[in-house]
Design an enzyme around this catalytic site. Structure first.
Site, PDB file in Angstrom:
ATOM      1  N   SER A   1     -25.397 -17.978  25.549  1.00 29.38           N
ATOM      2  CA  SER A   1     -24.683 -17.300  26.226  1.00 29.38           C
ATOM      3  C   SER A   1     -23.161 -16.894  25.385  1.00 29.38           C
ATOM      4  O   SER A   1     -23.375 -16.490  24.047  1.00 29.38           O
ATOM      5  CB  SER A   1     -24.468 -17.309  27.548  1.00 29.38           C
ATOM      6  OG  SER A   1     -23.788 -16.570  28.339  1.00 29.38           O
TER       7      SER A   1
ATOM      8  N   ASP B   1     -32.064  -9.784  32.441  1.00 30.57           N
ATOM      9  CA  ASP B   1     -30.570 -10.461  32.009  1.00 30.57           C
ATOM     10  C   ASP B   1     -29.843  -8.946  31.884  1.00 30.57           C
ATOM     11  O   ASP B   1     -30.220  -7.895  31.033  1.00 30.57           O
ATOM     12  CB  ASP B   1     -30.618 -11.112  30.854  1.00 30.57           C
ATOM     13  CG  ASP B   1     -29.499 -11.639  30.401  1.00 30.57           C
ATOM     14  OD1 ASP B   1     -28.299 -11.280  30.866  1.00 30.57           O
ATOM     15  OD2 ASP B   1     -29.294 -12.549  29.588  1.00 30.57           O
TER      16      ASP B   1
ATOM     17  N   HIS C   1     -30.686 -14.414  32.966  1.00 32.65           N
ATOM     18  CA  HIS C   1     -29.799 -15.320  32.129  1.00 32.65           C
ATOM     19  C   HIS C   1     -29.639 -16.725  32.531  1.00 32.65           C
ATOM     20  O   HIS C   1     -29.494 -16.883  33.653  1.00 32.65           O
ATOM     21  CB  HIS C   1     -28.408 -14.569  32.195  1.00 32.65           C
ATOM     22  CG  HIS C   1     -27.450 -14.733  31.202  1.00 32.65           C
ATOM     23  ND1 HIS C   1     -27.283 -14.129  30.003  1.00 32.65           N
ATOM     24  CD2 HIS C   1     -26.230 -15.782  31.237  1.00 32.65           C
ATOM     25  CE1 HIS C   1     -26.260 -14.460  29.096  1.00 32.65           C
ATOM     26  NE2 HIS C   1     -25.848 -15.603  30.023  1.00 32.65           N
TER      27      HIS C   1
END
Length: 295
Positions: free
Chosen positions: A141, A236, A266
């Protein structure tokens, strides 16, 4: 089952406690590997990191890992099980490094920190037991964004050279204008509202969101970058940003493999206790790292 958060009122410290509290529910304890905590001199403060070693030997490759959390939350603790798994799967030293968090430390603090961490690891290669010519960067991320930026920076600044970059659901375009941002605006774990909160914290100056160190997809050239592995999740909001980044690498002739995991949100990469795809993704990334670092 995790409680929803109101991103219009929540304070960063409360959000950090929330993330630290819920992380254990998603993970199985990582394998027992040798660890050593490190204090790394950063540009403004000492940075905490942890070294992992599951395979014997000296002069092993280095996988330098950066946690996610929107540049606001996350720590060595929240990604400890991931790094243990990578250390077990790849005969390498893994260093899991923290960086200053926003909003107390907005952009470019995190970029400056990860650049300093890489330089320190390279300089301390013998003490760390690593081969300074075999280094990969990896992140999840926000940490994936930092790893991607770092690959550009070391290319442009003359090293240390990287062998590979492993980017797990990066969000490399702060314009947030991709179709998946609309499609998954109210998805699990990461929503448009939470992304807007993180962006306000990390890049409060809107004009900075066009800086390639925030939005690495805006770097004019992708030539000369290391080989890459990109993991995306179907459900996501930043899915399409990861896809677009892979295309830019491919267009520049870089060896890149993109793998998308169907039905996943995610954050799934660390959810070992909940979804089989987490284990599959870790094994896939580890295979790519082994190929780049060991052959």
């Amino acid at each position: 089952a995790t409680p929803a958060q109101d991103y219009t009122t929540i304070q960063p410290d409360a959000l950090r406690r929330y993330v630290e509290d819920y992380t254990p529910a998603f993970e199985r304890p990582g394998p027992a590997v040798a660890t050593r905590d490190l204090s790394i001199p950063g540009p403004a403060s000492t940075l905490f990191a942890r070294r992992y070693q599951a395979h014997p030997g000296q002069g092993l490759p280095l996988v330098l890992f950066f946690h996610g959390g929107g540049f606001v939350t996350g720590s060595v603790r929240t990604t400890d099980s991931i790094c243990r798994a990578i250390a077990q799967e790849v005969p390498a030293i893994v260093v899991n490094a923290e960086y200053r968090l926003a909003p107390e430390h907005p952009f470019p603090a995190a970029v400056e920190d990860v650049r300093a961490v890489l330089a320190w690891c390279h300089a301390e290669a013998e003490a760390l037991g690593i081969d300074p010519t075999r280094i990969a960067v990896m992140g999840e991320s926000a940490g994936a964004n930092l790893a991607a930026v770092l690959a550009h920076l070391v290319r442009d600044e003359g090293g240390p050279a990287l062998r590979h970059q492993a980017l797990v659901y990066p969000g490399p375009d702060a314009s947030r204008s991709s179709p998946s941002m609309e499609e998954n605006a109210d998805g699990a774990f990461l929503t448009r509202e939470s992304i807007e909160f993180y962006d306000r914290c990390y890049v409060p100056r809107v004009e900075d969101r066009k800086d390639p160190r925030v939005s690495p997809i805006l770097y004019p050239s992708f030539a000369g970058l290391p080989s890459a592995t990109i993991v995306t999740a179907e459900c996501d909001p930043v899915r399409d940003e990861g896809r677009a980044y892979a295309r830019r690498l491919e267009e520049a002739g870089i060896d890149v493999v993109l793998r998308e995991y169907a039905g996943m949100p995610h954050g799934f990469f660390g959810m070992h206790a909940l979804v089989e795809a987490s284990e599959q993704a870790i094994v896939f990334v580890a295979e790519r790292l082994r190929g780049a670092l060991i052959g």
